[in-house]
Design a protein around this motif. Structure first.
Motif, PDB file in Angstrom:
ATOM      1  N   THR A   1      40.786  13.025  37.455  1.00  0.00           N
ATOM      2  CA  THR A   1      39.877  12.054  38.057  1.00  0.00           C
ATOM      3  C   THR A   1      40.509  10.669  38.120  1.00  0.00           C
ATOM      4  O   THR A   1      40.399   9.960  39.131  1.00  0.00           O
ATOM      5  CB  THR A   1      38.565  11.991  37.253  1.00  0.00           C
ATOM      6  OG1 THR A   1      37.952  13.281  37.261  1.00  0.00           O
ATOM      7  CG2 THR A   1      37.608  10.974  37.846  1.00  0.00           C
TER       8      THR A   1
ATOM      9  N   ASP B   1      43.506  10.870  40.706  1.00  0.00           N
ATOM     10  CA  ASP B   1      42.987  11.222  42.035  1.00  0.00           C
ATOM     11  C   ASP B   1      44.111  11.717  42.961  1.00  0.00           C
ATOM     12  O   ASP B   1      44.372  11.135  44.010  1.00  0.00           O
ATOM     13  CB  ASP B   1      42.296  10.014  42.666  1.00  0.00           C
ATOM     14  CG  ASP B   1      41.532  10.379  43.929  1.00  0.00           C
ATOM     15  OD1 ASP B   1      41.159  11.568  44.078  1.00  0.00           O
ATOM     16  OD2 ASP B   1      41.327   9.498  44.776  1.00  0.00           O
TER      17      ASP B   1
ATOM     18  N   SER C   1      36.725  18.701  43.650  1.00  0.00           N
ATOM     19  CA  SER C   1      37.701  18.328  44.678  1.00  0.00           C
ATOM     20  C   SER C   1      38.160  19.537  45.472  1.00  0.00           C
ATOM     21  O   SER C   1      38.223  20.655  44.958  1.00  0.00           O
ATOM     22  CB  SER C   1      38.925  17.667  44.027  1.00  0.00           C
ATOM     23  OG  SER C   1      39.959  17.437  44.967  1.00  0.00           O
TER      24      SER C   1
END
Length: 231
Positions: free
Chosen positions: A41, A44, A70
Motif C-alpha cells: 500500500t 503502490d 488492487s
C-alpha cells in the motif's frame, strides 16, 4: 513504473532489482514478510514480482491479499515448476509465471508485456469506458460489472474475458483465441487454467443474477449468449 519484489532470497532479489533499475524502473524489495500488505500500500507499485515459498504465508496467500485491493499485474517467479502450482498461481489472481532458474531476458520481456498491456498502448484507460448490453454494464476503467443496481469487481483476466465475450456476443470464441488474449506465453498454461478463469467469470455473472449464459461449445471454445434479457 514502480515494481515491488517479494522474494526471500536476497541474492535473487538483488539481481532482479539491479537489472530492473538499468531500465529506469523504480524498485522496492520486501523488508518485512509480516507486513507485505502495508508495504504494498505504501509503495503502490504498478507490478509485483512474487515468489511462492515465503516465510509465514506463501505467495498464493499474498496474491489474494493484493488482489483484494488492487488489479496491478502479478508475475510469479518460483522454483516450483509443477502444473498444479502454475494453475494455483492463476487461480489466485496471478497474471503470469516464470520458473527458477530463469533468464533475466525472459523476466524482463514478461514484465514489459504486462506493463504494456495494462498501462501502455493497450491500456485499459484508453478503451471505451462502458460496454452495455441489455442492462449488463462493463466499466472498463474501474474493472467492474454491474446489473440491476448490483456491482462486482473483476480481476484483469476476468475483465479481459468478459470484455471479449460482450464485444462478440453470441459468437464462439476459440480456446486458442482466449488463451492468446490472456497469456503471451502459453507454454506454461495447461488446459485447466482457461477453464478456471471461465468458471470465475461465470460465478461473477451468477452473483449478479445472470446464470448459464457462457456456454461451452464442444471442440470449438466458448460462447456468451444474451438470453438473460429475453423474457
Amino acid at each position: 513504473m514502480r515494481i515491488y519484489i517479494v522474494e526471500d532470497d536476497p541474492k535473487i532479489a538483488g539481481i532482479l532489482r539491479d537489472s530492473l533499475r538499468k531500465y529506469d524502473y523504480e524498485v522496492a524489495i520486501v523488508k518485512d514478510f509480516h507486513k507485505i500488505s502495508e508495504e504494498f500500500t505504501a509503495f503502490d507499485p504498478q507490478l509485483v514480482l512474487l515468489d511462492i515459498n515465503l516465510p509465514r504465508f506463501d505467495g498464493f496467500y499474498w496474491c489474494r491479499k493484493i488482489r483484494s485491493v488492487s488489479n496491478c499485474p502479478i508475475l510469479f517467479i518460483s522454483a516450483r515448476d509443477s502444473g498444479m502450482d502454475q494453475v494455483m498461481a492463476i487461480e489466485n489472481g496471478g497474471d503470469d509465471y516464470v520458473t527458477k532458474p530463469f533468464q533475466l531476458e525472459v523476466v524482463l520481456a514478461k514484465i514489459k508485456s504486462l506493463l504494456r498491456r495494462v498501462y501502455g498502448e493497450y491500456a485499459l484507460e484508453k478503451q471505451t469506458k462502458l460496454i452495455e448490453i441489455q442492462g449488463l454494464t462493463l466499466d472498463t476503467h474501474g474493472l467492474e460489472l454491474s446489473y440491476h443496481n448490483q456491482t462486482t469487481g473483476l480481476s484483469k483476466k476476468e475483465f479481459l474475458l468478459t470484455k471479449a465475450f460482450m464485444e462478440q456476443m453470441n459468437h464462439v470464441l476459440s480456446r486458442e483465441y482466449l488463451l492468446e488474449l490472456l497469456w503471451d506465453d502459453q507454454q506454461f498454461v495447461d488446459d485447466n487454467t482457461l477453464s478456471v478463469n471461465i468458471t470465475r467469470v461465470r460465478k461473477k455473472l451468477a452473483d449478479l443474477g445472470i446464470k448459464d449464459v457462457i456456454e461451452t461449445v464442444r471442440g470449438a471454445g466458448y460462447k456468451m449468449t444474451d438470453k438473460w434479457g429475453q423474457n
